[in-house]
Write an enzyme that holds these catalytic residues in place. Structure first.
Site, PDB file in Angstrom:
ATOM      1  N   LYS A   1       0.388  -1.017   0.403  1.00  0.00           N
ATOM      2  CA  LYS A   1      -0.304   0.050  -0.372  1.00  0.00           C
ATOM      3  C   LYS A   1       1.494   1.498  -0.218  1.00  0.00           C
ATOM      4  CE  LYS A   1      -3.524  -2.400   2.741  1.00  0.00           C
ATOM      5  NZ  LYS A   1      -5.179  -3.300   3.065  1.00  0.00           N
TER       6      LYS A   1
ATOM      7  N   GLN B   1      -4.567  -1.388   9.363  1.00  0.00           N
ATOM      8  CA  GLN B   1      -4.519  -2.664   9.078  1.00  0.00           C
ATOM      9  C   GLN B   1      -5.855  -3.848   9.129  1.00  0.00           C
ATOM     10  OE1 GLN B   1      -3.397  -3.297   5.222  1.00  0.00           O
ATOM     11  NE2 GLN B   1      -3.856  -5.325   5.965  1.00  0.00           N
TER      12      GLN B   1
ATOM     13  N   ASP C   1     -10.706   2.429   3.448  1.00  0.00           N
ATOM     14  CA  ASP C   1     -11.207   1.204   3.200  1.00  0.00           C
ATOM     15  C   ASP C   1     -12.696   1.335   3.374  1.00  0.00           C
ATOM     16  OD1 ASP C   1      -9.065  -1.158   3.602  1.00  0.00           O
ATOM     17  OD2 ASP C   1      -8.745  -0.315   5.768  1.00  0.00           O
TER      18      ASP C   1
END
Ligand code: GUN
Length: 289
Positions: free
Chosen positions: A52, A96, A119
């Site tokens: 990422k 995460q 997200d």
């Protein structure tokens, strides 16, 4: 059979974003900024997180990784999230998953401001998707959105087709099912308690597997000519490689289209994350005008 290269499509998306970001930076005098939080040392998570931040570097998105010990408490993590929520230079916050067990995932996900939730996991963003109230402020979850882009990139017909999703997680199974439904597929969601699973998956024109069990989807579970999307990312700590849900060697010959692992859904998840970060940035700069 055609292999759908997520790597190639993601590269195209990221190229487009790179020039868009350059224009935005000169127009607004500020660089989109993504902060990634990693708690603990799970090797799979570490490898995803580095993918990422690497993509953000490529696209020209400012980014930083905050790495905390596995022993971090929920209130310590909440304090970090709140600090980033209040920082007007931060456009996107990504925590995460999975988190260590002393930290309640939903508490953290709901603490992230919805307009920084790159997200798309916040309950407000999920509600927009599930109640068909998507606007330019809605952030869609990356993996499901990437799957739709993969299907559309090959002009795979979704409307009227039977899409079968294996897995019912909030991250992939449920949202991809809703997105496929929104594209007028007839959708069946299968899970660990489903009876006669193979009978159902054999009816699928589009089969999406998102359960994280290596080689679970066998050739006799797939209809001739189906499009198969493999979302599995089981991490093999010995090889350092990821492995999908689909028995690719035996399944691929039966399919019209199939995604590989690695190089399929994963790169698209990251490309969509970059898109979401740019979207959050745009919402922030237009709010502050
Ligand atoms: N863990 C597995 N997939 C994801 C994802 O898409 N986002 C985050 N934050 N964590 C994950």
């Amino acid at each position: 059979m055609e292999i759908i290269s997520g790597k190639t499509l993601a590269a195209t998306v990221k190229e487009g974003l790179k020039s868009q970001v350059a224009e935005l930076v000169s127009k607004y005098g500020r660089i989109p900024n993504l902060v990634v939080i990693l708690v603990g040392d799970d090797p799979g998570s570490k490898s995803y997180v580095s993918g990422k931040t690497k993509a953000a570097d490529f696209v020209g998105i400012k980014n930083s990784l905050l790495h905390f010990e596995d022993s971090m408490t929920e209130s310590e993590l909440l304090a970090e999230v709140n600090r980033l929520n209040d920082d007007s230079d931060v456009d996107g916050i990504l925590v995460q998953l999975p988190l260590p067990k002393q930290i309640r995932t939903n508490v953290i996900l709901d603490a992230i401001r919805a307009d920084k939730d790159v997200d798309g996991f916040h309950r407000l963003n999920a509600a927009d998707l599930f109640q068909s109230r998507i606007t330019c402020e809605t952030v869609l979850p990356c993996t499901p959105h990437g799957i739709i882009k993969l299907l559309e990139s090959k002009n795979i017909e979704i409307s009227g087709k039977h899409a079968v999703v294996i897995g019912r997680s909030n991250i992939v199974g449920m949202p991809v099912a809703k997105m496929l439904l929104d594209k007028n597929a007839t959708v069946t969601i299968c899970h660990s308690r489903t009876q006669n699973l193979a009978e159902i998956t054999r009816q699928a024109d589009i089969l999406v597997s998102a359960i994280g069990r290596p080689n679970f989807v066998k050739a006799d579970m797939v209809k001739e000519g189906a499009a198969v999307i493999d979302v599995g990312t089981s991490f093999n700590a010995e090889t350092g490689r990821i492995c999908g849900d689909v028995d690719f060697v035996n399944v691929s010959d039966k399919t019209s289209f199939i995604t590989p692992v690695p190089g399929g859904v994963g790169p698209m998840t990251i490309a969509c994350l970059m898109e979401n970060t740019v979207r959050c940035f745009l919402n922030h700069v237009s709010d502050s005008k």
